[in-house]
Design an enzyme around this catalytic site. Structure first.
Site, PDB file in Angstrom:
ATOM      1  N   TYR A 126       0.827  -1.203   0.000  1.00  0.00           N
ATOM      2  CA  TYR A 126       0.000   0.000   0.000  1.00  0.00           C
ATOM      3  C   TYR A 126       0.865   1.258   0.000  1.00  0.00           C
ATOM      4  CZ  TYR A 126      -3.159   3.642   1.632  1.00  0.00           C
ATOM      5  OH  TYR A 126      -3.858   4.819   1.769  1.00  0.00           O
ATOM      6  N   GLU A 127       1.958   1.228   0.768  1.00  0.00           N
ATOM      7  CA  GLU A 127       2.840   2.390   0.875  1.00  0.00           C
ATOM      8  C   GLU A 127       3.848   2.472  -0.268  1.00  0.00           C
ATOM      9  OE1 GLU A 127       4.471   2.101   4.844  1.00  0.00           O
ATOM     10  OE2 GLU A 127       2.717   3.128   5.694  1.00  0.00           O
ATOM     11  N   GLU A 148       4.874   1.617  15.251  1.00  0.00           N
ATOM     12  CA  GLU A 148       5.667   1.418  14.039  1.00  0.00           C
ATOM     13  C   GLU A 148       4.776   1.178  12.827  1.00  0.00           C
ATOM     14  OE1 GLU A 148       8.901   1.127  11.513  1.00  0.00           O
ATOM     15  OE2 GLU A 148       8.838   1.867  13.572  1.00  0.00           O
ATOM     16  N   VAL A 153      -5.024  -2.067   8.435  1.00  0.00           N
ATOM     17  CA  VAL A 153      -6.316  -2.744   8.415  1.00  0.00           C
ATOM     18  C   VAL A 153      -6.574  -3.155   6.966  1.00  0.00           C
ATOM     19  CG1 VAL A 153      -8.805  -2.492   8.778  1.00  0.00           C
ATOM     20  CG2 VAL A 153      -7.187  -1.456  10.390  1.00  0.00           C
ATOM     21  N   GLY A 173     -13.253   1.184   7.892  1.00  0.00           N
ATOM     22  CA  GLY A 173     -14.524   1.824   8.192  1.00  0.00           C
ATOM     23  C   GLY A 173     -15.344   1.066   9.224  1.00  0.00           C
ATOM     24  N   GLY A 210      -9.117   0.135  12.981  1.00  0.00           N
ATOM     25  CA  GLY A 210      -8.003   1.050  13.217  1.00  0.00           C
ATOM     26  C   GLY A 210      -8.177   1.818  14.509  1.00  0.00           C
ATOM     27  N   ASN A 253      -0.404  10.130   2.229  1.00  0.00           N
ATOM     28  CA  ASN A 253      -1.455   9.213   2.660  1.00  0.00           C
ATOM     29  C   ASN A 253      -2.644   9.986   3.254  1.00  0.00           C
ATOM     30  OD1 ASN A 253      -2.998   7.075   3.516  1.00  0.00           O
ATOM     31  ND2 ASN A 253      -1.306   5.983   4.480  1.00  0.00           N
ATOM     32  N   TYR A 259      -6.379  10.137  11.333  1.00  0.00           N
ATOM     33  CA  TYR A 259      -5.652  10.576  12.526  1.00  0.00           C
ATOM     34  C   TYR A 259      -6.128  11.947  12.998  1.00  0.00           C
ATOM     35  CZ  TYR A 259      -2.483   6.753  11.262  1.00  0.00           C
ATOM     36  OH  TYR A 259      -1.960   5.536  10.936  1.00  0.00           O
TER      37      TYR A 259
END
Length: 159
Positions: free
Chosen positions: A26-27, A84, A88, A94, A98, A125, A132
């Protein structure tokens, strides 16, 4: 369907490694994953671990994880937790996994008198940043993360 959070056990190592790879993918950093199941198991499930993992489950199926460790603030004079990795699976986003993982870490901080819970997020992101922000997590814009790895780390060590 409630999400529950529990400490990882050695039998979770295949799931943990799959989450690490999925997060890295994903990253856009999958090419950087060098860790193996044995590496992670050796750190998470040794006699005196310094690395910890919580698993989020929905209906008994793992849907996410948080890998964390204790850090220390000399300014606050207390330990904290550094998160770190938080991941999910897309199909469970949703549903509160998380938030449940972060809540469990916040509860640990409160119960143990820890000073803070902190983590890093990639600047691009936007979904994670919005999540957050919604929790009230402030960005530490006055700090820039610096890192030594590979040859730069070796060069400094040998200088």
């Amino acid at each position: 369907m409630a999400v529950t959070v529990r400490p990882a056990v050695a039998a979770d190592i295949v799931v943990i490694m799959s989450f690490v790879r999925a997060l890295a993918d994903y990253e856009k950093l999958l090419h950087e994953v060098e860790a193996t199941e044995a590496d992670l198991a050796g750190h998470l499930f040794c006699e005196t671990p310094r690395l910890f993992c919580d698993i989020a489950e929905q209906d008994g199926a793992p849907v996410g994880f948080a890998i964390w460790f204790y850090n220390y603030s000399t300014f606050r004079g207390r330990h904290g937790i550094y998160l770190e990795d938080l991941f999910v699976v897309p199909e469970a986003r949703g549903l509160g996994a998380g938030k449940a993982l972060l809540r469990a870490l916040a509860q640990r901080c409160e119960a143990q008198g820890l000073a803070r819970l902190e983590w890093a997020v990639l600047n691009w992101n936007a979904p994670a940043i919005a999540f957050y922000d919604g929790l009230g997590a402030g960005a530490q814009t006055e700090w820039t993360v610096r890192r030594l790895t590979d040859q730069a780390l070796v060069s400094l060590a040998r200088s």
